[in-house]
Design a protein around this motif. Structure first.
Motif, PDB file in Angstrom:
ATOM      1  N   VAL A 125     -31.963 -22.794  91.666  1.00 16.53           N
ATOM      2  CA  VAL A 125     -31.139 -21.590  91.813  1.00 16.53           C
ATOM      3  C   VAL A 125     -29.904 -21.907  92.656  1.00 16.53           C
ATOM      4  O   VAL A 125     -28.794 -21.479  92.322  1.00 16.53           O
ATOM      5  N   ASP A 126     -30.085 -22.656  93.737  1.00 13.68           N
ATOM      6  CA  ASP A 126     -28.929 -23.047  94.559  1.00 13.68           C
ATOM      7  C   ASP A 126     -27.929 -23.864  93.749  1.00 13.68           C
ATOM      8  O   ASP A 126     -26.713 -23.673  93.869  1.00 13.68           O
ATOM      9  N   ALA A 127     -28.424 -24.775  92.914  1.00 13.92           N
ATOM     10  CA  ALA A 127     -27.537 -25.604  92.099  1.00 13.92           C
ATOM     11  C   ALA A 127     -26.788 -24.758  91.070  1.00 13.92           C
ATOM     12  O   ALA A 127     -25.593 -24.961  90.843  1.00 13.92           O
ATOM     13  N   LEU A 128     -27.478 -23.804  90.454  1.00 12.38           N
ATOM     14  CA  LEU A 128     -26.796 -22.922  89.502  1.00 12.38           C
ATOM     15  C   LEU A 128     -25.758 -22.054  90.204  1.00 12.38           C
ATOM     16  O   LEU A 128     -24.677 -21.814  89.666  1.00 12.38           O
ATOM     17  N   ARG A 129     -26.084 -21.588  91.399  1.00 12.60           N
ATOM     18  CA  ARG A 129     -25.092 -20.806  92.166  1.00 12.60           C
ATOM     19  C   ARG A 129     -23.878 -21.667  92.492  1.00 12.60           C
ATOM     20  O   ARG A 129     -22.744 -21.202  92.423  1.00 12.60           O
ATOM     21  N   ASP A 130     -24.128 -22.929  92.854  1.00 13.82           N
ATOM     22  CA  ASP A 130     -23.011 -23.835  93.124  1.00 13.82           C
ATOM     23  C   ASP A 130     -22.126 -23.998  91.893  1.00 13.82           C
ATOM     24  O   ASP A 130     -20.911 -24.097  92.002  1.00 13.82           O
ATOM     25  N   GLY A 131     -22.737 -24.043  90.718  1.00 15.30           N
ATOM     26  CA  GLY A 131     -21.975 -24.257  89.490  1.00 15.30           C
ATOM     27  C   GLY A 131     -21.353 -23.017  88.895  1.00 15.30           C
ATOM     28  O   GLY A 131     -20.407 -23.110  88.128  1.00 15.30           O
ATOM     29  N   MET A 132     -21.881 -21.824  89.247  1.00 14.40           N
ATOM     30  CA  MET A 132     -21.380 -20.601  88.619  1.00 14.40           C
ATOM     31  C   MET A 132     -20.659 -19.657  89.580  1.00 14.40           C
ATOM     32  O   MET A 132     -19.825 -18.870  89.146  1.00 14.40           O
ATOM     33  N   VAL A 133     -20.992 -19.710  90.845  1.00 19.96           N
ATOM     34  CA  VAL A 133     -20.436 -18.735  91.783  1.00 19.96           C
ATOM     35  C   VAL A 133     -19.480 -19.388  92.763  1.00 19.96           C
ATOM     36  O   VAL A 133     -18.365 -18.928  92.961  1.00 19.96           O
ATOM     37  N   ILE A 138     -21.027 -30.611  92.842  1.00 22.48           N
ATOM     38  CA  ILE A 138     -21.151 -32.003  92.448  1.00 22.48           C
ATOM     39  C   ILE A 138     -20.627 -32.941  93.531  1.00 22.48           C
ATOM     40  O   ILE A 138     -21.020 -34.085  93.607  1.00 22.48           O
ATOM     41  N   LEU A 139     -19.810 -32.430  94.420  1.00 24.26           N
ATOM     42  CA  LEU A 139     -19.258 -33.254  95.495  1.00 24.26           C
ATOM     43  C   LEU A 139     -20.002 -33.076  96.820  1.00 24.26           C
ATOM     44  O   LEU A 139     -19.627 -33.696  97.812  1.00 24.26           O
ATOM     45  N   THR A 140     -21.050 -32.263  96.847  1.00 23.76           N
ATOM     46  CA  THR A 140     -21.756 -32.016  98.106  1.00 23.76           C
ATOM     47  C   THR A 140     -23.108 -32.714  98.117  1.00 23.76           C
ATOM     48  O   THR A 140     -23.765 -32.848  97.087  1.00 23.76           O
ATOM     49  N   THR A 141     -23.525 -33.139  99.296  1.00 26.32           N
ATOM     50  CA  THR A 141     -24.834 -33.783  99.421  1.00 26.32           C
ATOM     51  C   THR A 141     -25.964 -32.771  99.262  1.00 26.32           C
ATOM     52  O   THR A 141     -27.040 -33.128  98.791  1.00 26.32           O
ATOM     53  N   PHE A 143     -26.114 -30.354  97.108  1.00 27.96           N
ATOM     54  CA  PHE A 143     -26.342 -30.249  95.669  1.00 27.96           C
ATOM     55  C   PHE A 143     -27.198 -31.411  95.172  1.00 27.96           C
ATOM     56  O   PHE A 143     -28.177 -31.213  94.455  1.00 27.96           O
ATOM     57  N   TRP A 144     -26.847 -32.633  95.557  1.00 35.26           N
ATOM     58  CA  TRP A 144     -27.576 -33.811  95.100  1.00 35.26           C
ATOM     59  C   TRP A 144     -28.984 -33.857  95.676  1.00 35.26           C
ATOM     60  O   TRP A 144     -29.925 -34.272  94.991  1.00 35.26           O
ATOM     61  N   PHE A 145     -29.149 -33.417  96.923  1.00 37.36           N
ATOM     62  CA  PHE A 145     -30.484 -33.357  97.513  1.00 37.36           C
ATOM     63  C   PHE A 145     -31.345 -32.366  96.738  1.00 37.36           C
ATOM     64  O   PHE A 145     -32.509 -32.645  96.419  1.00 37.36           O
ATOM     65  N   GLY A 146     -30.796 -31.222  96.410  1.00 35.93           N
ATOM     66  CA  GLY A 146     -31.535 -30.225  95.643  1.00 35.93           C
ATOM     67  C   GLY A 146     -31.921 -30.728  94.264  1.00 35.93           C
ATOM     68  O   GLY A 146     -33.056 -30.538  93.811  1.00 35.93           O
ATOM     69  N   LEU A 147     -30.984 -31.393  93.585  1.00 38.79           N
ATOM     70  CA  LEU A 147     -31.304 -31.954  92.269  1.00 38.79           C
ATOM     71  C   LEU A 147     -32.349 -33.057  92.366  1.00 38.79           C
ATOM     72  O   LEU A 147     -33.167 -33.222  91.464  1.00 38.79           O
ATOM     73  N   MET A 148     -32.332 -33.792  93.476  1.00 39.03           N
ATOM     74  CA  MET A 148     -33.357 -34.814  93.672  1.00 39.03           C
ATOM     75  C   MET A 148     -34.738 -34.165  93.799  1.00 39.03           C
ATOM     76  O   MET A 148     -35.706 -34.642  93.198  1.00 39.03           O
ATOM     77  N   ILE A 149     -34.832 -33.065  94.545  1.00 40.90           N
ATOM     78  CA  ILE A 149     -36.107 -32.361  94.689  1.00 40.90           C
ATOM     79  C   ILE A 149     -36.591 -31.842  93.337  1.00 40.90           C
ATOM     80  O   ILE A 149     -37.758 -32.018  92.966  1.00 40.90           O
ATOM     81  N   VAL A 150     -35.694 -31.223  92.576  1.00 41.88           N
ATOM     82  CA  VAL A 150     -36.061 -30.707  91.253  1.00 41.88           C
ATOM     83  C   VAL A 150     -36.493 -31.856  90.343  1.00 41.88           C
ATOM     84  O   VAL A 150     -37.495 -31.752  89.625  1.00 41.88           O
ATOM     85  N   SER A 151     -35.781 -32.969  90.390  1.00 43.06           N
ATOM     86  CA  SER A 151     -36.130 -34.138  89.575  1.00 43.06           C
ATOM     87  C   SER A 151     -37.488 -34.710  89.963  1.00 43.06           C
ATOM     88  O   SER A 151     -38.287 -35.079  89.091  1.00 43.06           O
ATOM     89  N   LEU A 152     -37.752 -34.792  91.258  1.00 38.66           N
ATOM     90  CA  LEU A 152     -39.052 -35.293  91.709  1.00 38.66           C
ATOM     91  C   LEU A 152     -40.186 -34.399  91.232  1.00 38.66           C
ATOM     92  O   LEU A 152     -41.242 -34.895  90.812  1.00 38.66           O
ATOM     93  N   TRP A 153     -39.989 -33.090  91.298  1.00 41.58           N
ATOM     94  CA  TRP A 153     -40.984 -32.165  90.772  1.00 41.58           C
ATOM     95  C   TRP A 153     -41.207 -32.423  89.279  1.00 41.58           C
ATOM     96  O   TRP A 153     -42.337 -32.444  88.800  1.00 41.58           O
ATOM     97  N   GLY A 154     -40.134 -32.613  88.536  1.00 40.91           N
ATOM     98  CA  GLY A 154     -40.241 -32.848  87.102  1.00 40.91           C
ATOM     99  C   GLY A 154     -40.963 -34.143  86.779  1.00 40.91           C
ATOM    100  O   GLY A 154     -41.852 -34.167  85.931  1.00 40.91           O
ATOM    101  N   VAL A 155     -40.601 -35.210  87.462  1.00 39.72           N
ATOM    102  CA  VAL A 155     -41.242 -36.508  87.217  1.00 39.72           C
ATOM    103  C   VAL A 155     -42.725 -36.454  87.595  1.00 39.72           C
ATOM    104  O   VAL A 155     -43.589 -36.932  86.846  1.00 39.72           O
ATOM    105  N   ALA A 156     -43.024 -35.854  88.744  1.00 40.97           N
ATOM    106  CA  ALA A 156     -44.426 -35.749  89.183  1.00 40.97           C
ATOM    107  C   ALA A 156     -45.234 -34.883  88.217  1.00 40.97           C
ATOM    108  O   ALA A 156     -46.364 -35.238  87.858  1.00 40.97           O
ATOM    109  N   ALA A 157     -44.668 -33.764  87.779  1.00 40.25           N
ATOM    110  CA  ALA A 157     -45.382 -32.881  86.859  1.00 40.25           C
ATOM    111  C   ALA A 157     -45.613 -33.567  85.513  1.00 40.25           C
ATOM    112  O   ALA A 157     -46.713 -33.488  84.952  1.00 40.25           O
ATOM    113  N   TYR A 158     -44.602 -34.267  85.023  1.00 37.52           N
ATOM    114  CA  TYR A 158     -44.760 -34.963  83.750  1.00 37.52           C
ATOM    115  C   TYR A 158     -45.799 -36.079  83.864  1.00 37.52           C
ATOM    116  O   TYR A 158     -46.655 -36.227  82.999  1.00 37.52           O
TER     117      TYR A 158
END
Length: 173
Positions: A125-133, A138-141, A143-158
């Protein structure tokens, strides 16, 4: 339950192609949802959007893949469609109310703040807010930290879902 998966295995189409098609349908539906909700926000409530396309696309793709993997994990230990829907609904509603979508997490009790910080939807949600509001991201740490958390959840779940599916397949033989 109805033998659909067994019948699909008898067709010349590989199951991986079916999974890719299902993922594509989910992506298209998510795009339609984002567009419709944005239009309702802009025209119905007077919201102002500052869209940053690269941030939005990156957050969207990673989020869709990660939450698809969470669905895969839930389906790996659900015996019926009803059980899957029940577990998925409970998980979705808990994440929705604990991730700060409807109200800020700053009002949470101290013991609930770490739970919110561990949920992937919080960062998505924070990443979508960054991209829409906010048109930053893309230039902030953050944002990248949040995407890393989401990615880790995805990889672990898969990964866990794959292990559970294989174990269930071995047990049914």
């Amino acid at each position: 339950k109805t033998g659909l998966l067994r019948r699909l295995k008898m067709t010349p189409v590989r199951l991986g192609l079916n999974a890719a098609a299902a993922l594509l349908v989910r992506i298209l539906l998510a795009i339609v949802q984002i567009v419709m909700l944005s239009l309702i926000g802009v025209f119905g409530f007077g919201a102002t959007l500052n869209i940053d396309i690269p941030t939005l696309i990156l957050a969207f793709v990673i989020g869709v893949l990660a939450f698809n993997a969470l669905g895969y994990l839930i389906s790996s230990f659900s015996k019926t469609l009803e059980a899957y829907m029940g577990i998925a609904n409970i998980a979705s509603f808990l994440m929705i109310f604990l991730s700060g979508i409807f109200f800020p997490t700053s009002g949470f009790p101290d013991w609930l703040v770490p739970v919110s910080a561990a949920l992937p939807l919080t960062y998505f949600v924070d990443a979508l807010r960054d991209g829409m509001v906010y048109a930053s991201g893309i230039l902030t740490t953050k944002f990248w930290f949040g995407l890393m958390i989401v990615s880790l959840w995805g990889v672990a779940a898969y990964g866990l879902g794959t292990v559970l599916y294989r174990r269930a397949k071995i047990e049914t033989r």
